[in-house]
Design an enzyme around this catalytic site. Structure first.
Site, PDB file in Angstrom:
ATOM      1  N   LYS A 265      14.958  21.964  53.592  1.00  0.00           N
ATOM      2  CA  LYS A 265      15.413  20.180  54.015  1.00  0.00           C
ATOM      3  C   LYS A 265      15.283  20.448  54.951  1.00  0.00           C
ATOM      4  O   LYS A 265      16.551  20.352  55.266  1.00  0.00           O
ATOM      5  CB  LYS A 265      16.133  19.257  52.626  1.00  0.00           C
ATOM      6  CG  LYS A 265      16.227  17.972  52.842  1.00  0.00           C
ATOM      7  CD  LYS A 265      17.427  17.526  51.793  1.00  0.00           C
ATOM      8  CE  LYS A 265      16.373  16.621  51.736  1.00  0.00           C
ATOM      9  NZ  LYS A 265      18.013  15.344  52.463  1.00  0.00           N
TER      10      LYS A 265
ATOM     11  N   GLY B  76      23.841   7.611  51.031  1.00  0.00           N
ATOM     12  CA  GLY B  76      25.093   7.042  50.140  1.00  0.00           C
ATOM     13  C   GLY B  76      25.313   5.349  50.207  1.00  0.00           C
ATOM     14  O   GLY B  76      26.488   5.262  50.111  1.00  0.00           O
TER      15      GLY B  76
ATOM     16  N   ALA C 270      17.572   9.301  49.226  1.00  0.00           N
ATOM     17  CA  ALA C 270      18.515   7.865  49.623  1.00  0.00           C
ATOM     18  C   ALA C 270      18.958   7.566  49.559  1.00  0.00           C
ATOM     19  O   ALA C 270      18.022   6.415  49.660  1.00  0.00           O
ATOM     20  CB  ALA C 270      18.464   8.366  51.444  1.00  0.00           C
ATOM     21  N   GLY C 271      19.809   6.497  49.068  1.00  0.00           N
ATOM     22  CA  GLY C 271      19.997   5.311  49.219  1.00  0.00           C
ATOM     23  C   GLY C 271      19.505   4.889  47.210  1.00  0.00           C
ATOM     24  O   GLY C 271      20.196   4.220  46.863  1.00  0.00           O
TER      25      GLY C 271
ATOM     26  N   ASN D  46      21.614  12.443  44.949  1.00  0.00           N
ATOM     27  CA  ASN D  46      22.980  12.963  45.089  1.00  0.00           C
ATOM     28  C   ASN D  46      24.224  12.000  44.927  1.00  0.00           C
ATOM     29  O   ASN D  46      24.861  12.291  43.941  1.00  0.00           O
ATOM     30  CB  ASN D  46      23.592  13.317  46.772  1.00  0.00           C
ATOM     31  CG  ASN D  46      24.366  14.712  46.528  1.00  0.00           C
ATOM     32  OD1 ASN D  46      25.704  14.545  46.315  1.00  0.00           O
ATOM     33  ND2 ASN D  46      24.796  15.719  47.617  1.00  0.00           N
ATOM     34  N   THR D  47      24.295  11.190  45.719  1.00  0.00           N
ATOM     35  CA  THR D  47      25.698  10.669  45.972  1.00  0.00           C
ATOM     36  C   THR D  47      26.333   9.672  44.105  1.00  0.00           C
ATOM     37  O   THR D  47      27.117   9.380  43.836  1.00  0.00           O
ATOM     38  CB  THR D  47      25.871   9.346  46.870  1.00  0.00           C
ATOM     39  OG1 THR D  47      25.312   9.852  48.040  1.00  0.00           O
ATOM     40  CG2 THR D  47      26.817   8.187  46.403  1.00  0.00           C
TER      41      THR D  47
END
EC number: 2.8.1.10
Lengths: 256, 256, 256, 256
Positions: A97, A158, A184-185, A206-207
């Site tokens: 990645k 995040g 992301a997001g 993830n977050t």
């Protein structure tokens, strides 16, 4: 649900996971298992390459779970290529990645350096999944440079803001010849479902899982949502209409 | 996933289904089964009360599937109360989805007449689930009048527009002492997931499933999405942030 | 810009102002003048009826500025009708902004009591402008009851969230035979412009001006935005398109 | 309203115009005058360089209206630099709107080639205003390369979709040391007002004016909206709140 092919691998799960921000390695491990994810990204810097038994990696040794090292922290192509080579040796995988973000505040990706690194890494035999802005022109350039997939962002990393780049993701998905993975997001299962409904091939989360009250339960929620969204894509959604239409006939039963 | 209690019944599924607009009764039946829904609404006018073997009803005879007759087509409280009584006799249930919509174009609900009918029907022993605008004040008035749940709309019925009333649904969910079921407008599994994530107790879906390319597959997608959303609600989502936060630490691995 | 007619009055300005929340009466006066508004609402309770020289009212004595007393604080039709009668005597106007909000937290309007009060006040000869939820069915009922205009909310009052009820405002504007004035929630000039672009007849703004860093300058900004939005409505906006279209021709000049 | 400085020029108007898509040169001229714009972009290819009296240019000869030639149609840096040089000679200005879009369908800008061209053109003494994706990292790179301003898009060009890149425009505005001009996608005066409210230095509008029912009237609407948005920015908007707050006090006047 159709399987997903990227380069030489086949995935039954379309949910990829990040491993940062978890309270403990155990929480992370439970979330990975609950998610049924088959591809999990790890920052090279969190992997201790100097000992035989790195804690993080030990928690990721599960059948069917592939590691995807990332170059998080790299500020330009040179640093990223160097990190990629370290990762390949250490983790014995040519999957990567690619993350290049010179700005320490928003961690937004660098289009110029990412394309340059992709060109170099493709020649070096890497299977590259680059994290990028939702820029349709860049996606085509990466495709020409030999990327295995593209990973456009949905919102600043995040933030949990969801698919703020929706209009551009639509164009990317329409035009791409390689798999499109929204990265992301994504802040809630509904965001993941929506990404899949619009035809994304996979999402990386993830977050939203790591900071949830109950990460493993949230990972299960994302697993279900990704399946839901993909099922809906395959089953074909109806159009959004400007004018209301009754699901029940209008003629009054009172007149029967 | 926690069970849902409404009046005297307990539900393991938080997905309710409408039965209009399907291509064939078979398609409808397959969708109901795939959804694993335990509460299915039928318009009285589509039920043929004059024969023993109504086609529609025959396709809904499955263990665990409760019928919820609705008063679709009623233009005022008087018509709705009359229809409710017919339905109770014909279908042998005192559960009722109360729908009063004088306007034939958008089928939007009538607050005044719905409150009046709820007051009457509560006295007559009905378990009432009224379809209403996302009006928090009206929800409290219906609660005081003895409603078993409230069914605020997400968007004009049949539009697939999703949760356009989000800001008001939030207030309704915060204030309600009876279950809140989002009805109308839910156009995709991601909408259903979002409704559940925000704390709705259930959703009712019809058009989005009935007009899908593959209704049964879409019903399964909604089943998964509702579970995903409820799981996420129970697992507690993280906050949406204005500023980005990396999931990976920022310090460069190159400095290790 | 076309003039606006409501009942017996003609307005050149389509911006109405509220007078609450200002730091000082002077600030309020400056904002009213900068806005060029011709209709300004005052809460009866802030008007001291027992002295000849109420401070608030003194600051509103300007040619062309009409007072619109409101019943803010009324919790039901009875209280509102009583307040309306007091206001008519005290301020010598039969114009009335009808506000009934039983809930002290969100101050959302009560559909049932507002319709009841409108019916009574119409018989008493009032020119009624009721603050309501963006409920298209209620708007038609108020029209039938003799209201002079309808004032649906854009978002919960005081939130500055803008036009969250957009989809319902569209229907209200399409169907209404009386002027539609968007009230509550308008948080920025762009919101006011958008309301006018979609065909609203006027907007009422209070919080966004009163709490601005510079209220008079912000009032001027809203004046411009309302004119901009109305001009755009009259000039007819182009369609929002799914696919991009160049404003410049595509054929390369290099080939000339 | 504060003036805007870009390179060596000072602007009282923060509305820039494009000249494509108008029905006739007369309509275009009337719109330019109504807009009070001081900077108007023209595609080199629409300017006939071989005759003394080009029709388009004749309609743009007005005091205070500066021409901004653009490289629309260029597919890479080489073509753009060549076009820029032609334009400089033909129109006797070193100002340049840099547009590089290899994709003929969506006309989205090319980050890589735009940075490359900016580096070259800066050395050649051009005042460069590049049309780009709303990519905050690219904006900083262009700044370092000597751009005079950045022109991130709000939505795919010609769609009238408005500020779909809002979250990224916020970051660009926060970080930029050169003026930020929102280009492409602005479909209504409310969009322009919003761009200015968030702190953009200017906006460029074309399609929304050119395709309006009455282009000159729409140009006036945009003029007002841009002023409104800038005034609001300077006057400072209040926060968007989650919870409602009354503009009128809650204590009932009935208790006075």
């Amino acid at each position: 649900m159709q399987v997903l092919n990227i380069a030489d691998k086949t995935f039954r799960s379309r949910l990829f996971l990040g491993t940062g921000k978890f309270g403990t390695p155990q929480q992370m491990e439970e979330a990975v298992l609950a998610s049924q994810s088959e591809l999990v990204t790890v920052a090279l810097k969190r992997v201790d390459l100097t000992t035989d038994s790195d804690t993080l990696l030990a928690h990721l040794q599960h059948p069917g779970v592939h590691l995807l090292p990332n170059t998080s922290g790299a500020r330009n192509a040179r640093e990223a290529v160097f990190a990629a080579q370290l990762a390949r040796e250490a983790l014995e995988t040519n999957w990567l990645k690619l993350e290049i973000h010179p700005d320490p505040k928003y961690l937004l990706p660098d289009a110029i350096e990412t394309l340059k690194a992709t060109e170099e890494l493709a020649k070096l035999g890497f299977v590259i999944l680059p994290y990028i802005h939702a820029d349709p022109v860049l996606c085509k350039q990466l495709e020409n440079a030999g990327t295995a997939a593209v990973m456009p962002l949905g919102a600043p990393i995040g933030t949990n803001k969801g698919l703020r780049t929706f209009d551009f993701l639509e164009i990317i998905i329409e035009q791409s010849k390689v798999p499109v993975i929204i990265d992301a997001g994504i802040g809630a299962p509904s965001d993941a479902a929506k990404a899949m409904e619009m035809g994304a091939d996979a999402v990386l989360v993830n977050t939203a899982i790591a900071v949830a009250g109950n990460p493993a339960k949230m990972a299960n929620a994302f697993r279900l949502a990704v399946e839901a969204g993909r099922e809906a894509y395959e089953a074909k959604l109806g159009a959004v209409l400007q004018h209301a239409q009754a699901s029940s006939p209008l003629t009054s039963f009172l007149e029967l």
